[in-house]
Enzyme design. Structure first.
Site, PDB file in Angstrom:
ATOM      1  N   PRO A   2      42.137  79.142 -74.251  1.00 41.26           N
ATOM      2  CG  PRO A   2      44.188  79.161 -74.981  1.00 41.26           C
ATOM      3  CD  PRO A   2      43.091  79.820 -74.432  1.00 41.26           C
ATOM      4  CD  GLU A   3      36.374  76.028 -75.186  1.00 39.12           C
ATOM      5  OE1 GLU A   3      35.922  74.860 -75.470  1.00 39.12           O
ATOM      6  OE2 GLU A   3      35.919  77.501 -75.040  1.00 39.12           O
ATOM      7  CE  LYS A  58      39.978  72.907 -72.778  1.00 42.58           C
ATOM      8  NZ  LYS A  58      39.311  73.512 -71.087  1.00 42.58           N
ATOM      9  NE  ARG A 266      34.554  78.862 -66.987  1.00 44.02           N
ATOM     10  CZ  ARG A 266      35.532  77.664 -67.693  1.00 44.02           C
ATOM     11  NH1 ARG A 266      35.482  76.285 -66.902  1.00 44.02           N
ATOM     12  NH2 ARG A 266      36.003  77.480 -68.539  1.00 44.02           N
TER      13      ARG A 266
END
Ligand SMILES: [Zn+2]
Length: 279
Positions: A2-3, A58, A266
């Site tokens: 979730p961002e 967030k 990433r």
């Protein structure tokens, strides 16, 4: 993972579903559910009325009718779900809240398969909980200072992708929206912030806001299935992704296959033709 758009979707739904309700019971059901920095056990918020739902980056928090707030971070896979009558409890419930408003009762659970999410009871300073104090404002904050943020990016000498993920420069952007932002801005993820003009940095900030705005309108991206709305449904922005998760698929702008590279632990997705490394 979730961002900002996913957390904002959850915030909006919780605002609709639980604002005005009183917490009649609160239980943490996993040793990692409550953040170690929590100033009180979860059950200490029993009896509190939920006045509002707030967010920065967030971080999400429940404003209560007392000085403390209930803060939540969804981590990799955290979900807030309202259980419907007789619905079996989801598999990875880490915390449970019983809510009531006159004769209406609801059960809200914090479900988190990967346990990187957490909840905590915290004090606030200037309206911001202690765990979010170090987080920079996100571009949706009414007090967000665009020029100051451009200067903060320009002062660094790090890869632009890394800078976008740094929540102390600007908050809210994670891996998905960083890749989408850089694709829109036609900027290679490995270019150093010090090699970008302030005009280009401004464009990147504006695209970050734009792509997240569009994602909020579609209730976020449920790319890996971990993110769910409060009612259990998924968001639909993944259909609109141009680069993230599109390895080897044609770039929507020029048709060149999207490439995936890994740095900083990433993965980054970009178009090698639209997003050149050379200036
Ligand atoms: Zn392209």
């Amino acid at each position: 993972m979730p961002e900002l758009p996913e957390v904002e979707t959850v915030r909006r739904e919780l605002e609709k579903d639980v604002k005005g309700f009183t917490i009649t019971a609160a239980h943490d059901l996993h040793p990692r559910a409550l953040k170690p920095e929590s100033i009180a056990p979860l059950k200490s918020i029993t009896g509190a009325k939920i006045l509002d739902l707030k967010r920065r980056g967030k971080f999400l928090w429940f404003v209560l009718d007392r000085p403390q707030v209930l803060v939540a971070h969804l981590g990799m896979s955290g979900q807030f779900l309202i259980l419907k009558n007789n619905e079996p409890q989801p598999k990875h419930v880490r915390a449970k809240f019983e809510l009531s408003k006159s004769i209406r009762k609801k059960e809200l659970v914090f479900n988190d398969q990967r346990t990187f999410g957490w909840v905590s009871v915290e004090e606030t300073s200037k309206g911001i909980p202690s765990s979010a104090q170090h987080i920079a404002m996100d571009p949706f904050d009414p007090e967000f200072d665009r020029q100051e943020t451009i200067d903060k990016f320009a002062k660094r000498n790090i890869r632009i992708k890394t800078a976008l993920l740094n929540q102390e420069i600007m908050s809210g952007v994670g891996n998905i929206y960083a890749d989408e932002t850089l694709w829109r801005a036609k900027v290679h993820p490995e270019i150093s912030t010090s090699d970008l003009s302030k005009k280009k940095i401004a464009l990147i900030i504006d695209f970050a806001k734009e792509v997240m705005q569009e994602a909020i309108a579609k209730n976020g991206t449920s790319f890996d299935g971990a993110y769910r709305k409060v009612n259990g449904e998924s968001g639909s922005f993944e259909e609109s992704l141009s680069a993230y998760g599109r390895t080897d698929e044609p770039c929507p702008r020029c048709g060149t296959p999207i490439r995936r590279i890994v740095f900083g632990a990433r993965s980054s997705h970009f178009c090698p033709r639209c997003q050149r490394k050379v200036k």
